[in-house]
Design an enzyme around this catalytic site. Structure first.
Site, PDB file in Angstrom:
ATOM      1  N   ASP A   1       0.851  -1.185   0.000  1.00 56.49           N
ATOM      2  CA  ASP A   1       0.000   0.000   0.000  1.00 56.49           C
ATOM      3  C   ASP A   1       0.887   1.234   0.000  1.00 56.49           C
ATOM      4  O   ASP A   1       1.450   1.610   1.031  1.00 56.49           O
ATOM      5  CB  ASP A   1      -0.908  -0.024   1.230  1.00 56.49           C
ATOM      6  CG  ASP A   1      -1.859   1.167   1.290  1.00 56.49           C
ATOM      7  OD1 ASP A   1      -1.821   2.010   0.372  1.00 56.49           O
ATOM      8  OD2 ASP A   1      -2.634   1.251   2.258  1.00 56.49           O
ATOM      9  N   VAL A   2       1.018   1.880  -1.165  1.00 52.40           N
ATOM     10  CA  VAL A   2       1.913   3.030  -1.262  1.00 52.40           C
ATOM     11  C   VAL A   2       1.290   4.311  -0.731  1.00 52.40           C
ATOM     12  O   VAL A   2       1.911   5.373  -0.792  1.00 52.40           O
ATOM     13  CB  VAL A   2       2.405   3.245  -2.711  1.00 52.40           C
ATOM     14  CG1 VAL A   2       3.279   2.095  -3.166  1.00 52.40           C
ATOM     15  CG2 VAL A   2       1.249   3.471  -3.673  1.00 52.40           C
TER      16      VAL A   2
ATOM     17  N   LYS B   1      -5.060  15.145  -7.758  1.00 52.73           N
ATOM     18  CA  LYS B   1      -4.389  14.989  -9.052  1.00 52.73           C
ATOM     19  C   LYS B   1      -3.836  16.316  -9.561  1.00 52.73           C
ATOM     20  O   LYS B   1      -2.786  16.346 -10.222  1.00 52.73           O
ATOM     21  CB  LYS B   1      -5.358  14.380 -10.065  1.00 52.73           C
ATOM     22  CG  LYS B   1      -5.663  12.906  -9.823  1.00 52.73           C
ATOM     23  CD  LYS B   1      -4.426  12.028  -9.938  1.00 52.73           C
ATOM     24  CE  LYS B   1      -4.772  10.543 -10.010  1.00 52.73           C
ATOM     25  NZ  LYS B   1      -3.554   9.702 -10.105  1.00 52.73           N
TER      26      LYS B   1
ATOM     27  N   TYR C   1     -10.627  14.036  -5.349  1.00 52.72           N
ATOM     28  CA  TYR C   1      -9.746  13.344  -6.294  1.00 52.72           C
ATOM     29  C   TYR C   1      -9.099  14.338  -7.252  1.00 52.72           C
ATOM     30  O   TYR C   1      -7.889  14.281  -7.505  1.00 52.72           O
ATOM     31  CB  TYR C   1     -10.574  12.320  -7.056  1.00 52.72           C
ATOM     32  CG  TYR C   1      -9.870  11.587  -8.164  1.00 52.72           C
ATOM     33  CD1 TYR C   1      -8.875  10.651  -7.893  1.00 52.72           C
ATOM     34  CD2 TYR C   1     -10.226  11.802  -9.495  1.00 52.72           C
ATOM     35  CE1 TYR C   1      -8.248   9.962  -8.914  1.00 52.72           C
ATOM     36  CE2 TYR C   1      -9.609  11.107 -10.526  1.00 52.72           C
ATOM     37  CZ  TYR C   1      -8.612  10.196 -10.230  1.00 52.72           C
ATOM     38  OH  TYR C   1      -7.998   9.509 -11.247  1.00 52.72           O
TER      39      TYR C   1
ATOM     40  N   ASN D   1       1.516   5.484 -10.870  1.00 51.11           N
ATOM     41  CA  ASN D   1       0.168   5.312 -11.410  1.00 51.11           C
ATOM     42  C   ASN D   1      -0.876   5.020 -10.334  1.00 51.11           C
ATOM     43  O   ASN D   1      -2.075   5.050 -10.615  1.00 51.11           O
ATOM     44  CB  ASN D   1       0.177   4.166 -12.429  1.00 51.11           C
ATOM     45  CG  ASN D   1      -1.211   3.853 -12.946  1.00 51.11           C
ATOM     46  OD1 ASN D   1      -1.822   4.656 -13.659  1.00 51.11           O
ATOM     47  ND2 ASN D   1      -1.747   2.698 -12.569  1.00 51.11           N
TER      48      ASN D   1
END
Length: 258
Positions: free
Chosen positions: A62-63, A161, A157, A89
């Site tokens: 889990d990054v 981003k 989100y 990604n």
């Protein structure tokens, strides 16, 4: 329909590549694209899927957590011995159809950890290895059209981003003297498990069909994960040796000029 493109099978021979979020969708297509061109690839995600390319070394993790990034870094360097290309990604989105005021604090923090800070942490952890590999290294971040055209149900989100886009530009300036290039890819409507779930949620809420949602793409079809993988491969390759700090939109012409 995506048209298969012939490309050199040795373009990335000898290159060591790490791809986060590499178990399915865009990430799996990116992993396969590098494998097809001769690279040694470590892919990571919370779990493997049927889409995960078998020829890659898969490291579960889990990054979005510091501990997960540390574990990935250790495992990747043990397997590869170094890193030439990093593709950030990892990402996910959850709809909040009630708009920005209905998104709880923990969702904002989770969105930042997974969609933005994961890339910062992984890049920082692997940067010594990238620097050791020398000029010709590359970092490619995978962002989202939501960053350029945010909507209320995905505000958290989109904000994460957008931060990733800004980070990539700043990092490109910092790493240019070392010959390490940084670029950001911005996918539009791409057919992936995560993207399909988001579009279905919007369709259910608005009464539109999935075909209606895809109808606004000037090139006449939604994206295939391999469309994005081709862009990533170009930006990571020597063909893009004078390209850094860019944000490349891969959307079939759908996004307005912003």
């Amino acid at each position: 329909m995506f048209r298969t493109i012939a490309h050199p099978t040795d373009e990335f021979t000898g290159k060591r590549v790490v791809v986060t979020g590499g178990s399915r969708g865009i990430g799996a297509a990116v992993v396969q694209r590098f494998l097809d061109a001769g690279a040694d690839v470590v892919a990571t995600a919370r779990s493997a899927t049927a889409e995960t390319p078998a020829a890659a070394t898969f490291v579960p993790g889990d990054v979005s957590t510091t501990a997960g990034v540390q574990a990935l870094t250790t495992a990747a360097l043990d397997v590869l011995g170094g890193v030439d290309v990093l593709v950030n990604n990892a990402g996910a989105a959850r709809l909040h159809l009630g708009g920005t005021s209905t998104i709880p604090d923990e969702e904002w923090l989770d969105a930042l950890d997974l969609n933005y800070l994961s890339a910062v942490r992984v890049t920082t952890a692997l940067l010594p290895a990238l620097r050791e590999a020398g000029a010709g290294g590359a970092v490619v971040n995978v962002s989202s059209a939501a960053a350029l055209l945010p909507t209320p149900p995905l505000a958290h989100y989109a904000a994460a981003k957008a931060a990733l886009n800004a980070y990539g530009k700043a990092l490109a300036t910092e790493l240019a003297p070392a010959g390490i290039r940084v670029a950001t890819v911005v996918p539009g409507n791409v057919v992936t498990p995560g993207g399909d779930a988001i579009r279905q949620g919007i369709a259910d809420a608005t009464g539109a069909s999935l075909a209606d949602i895809a109808a606004g793409v000037p090139l006449g079809r939604p994206g295939d994960p391999r469309d994005v993988a081709e862009a990533v491969a170009y930006l990571a390759s020597e063909r893009a040796q004078w390209v850094t700090g860019v944000t490349l939109t891969v959307d079939g012409g759908e996004l307005p000029l912003v």
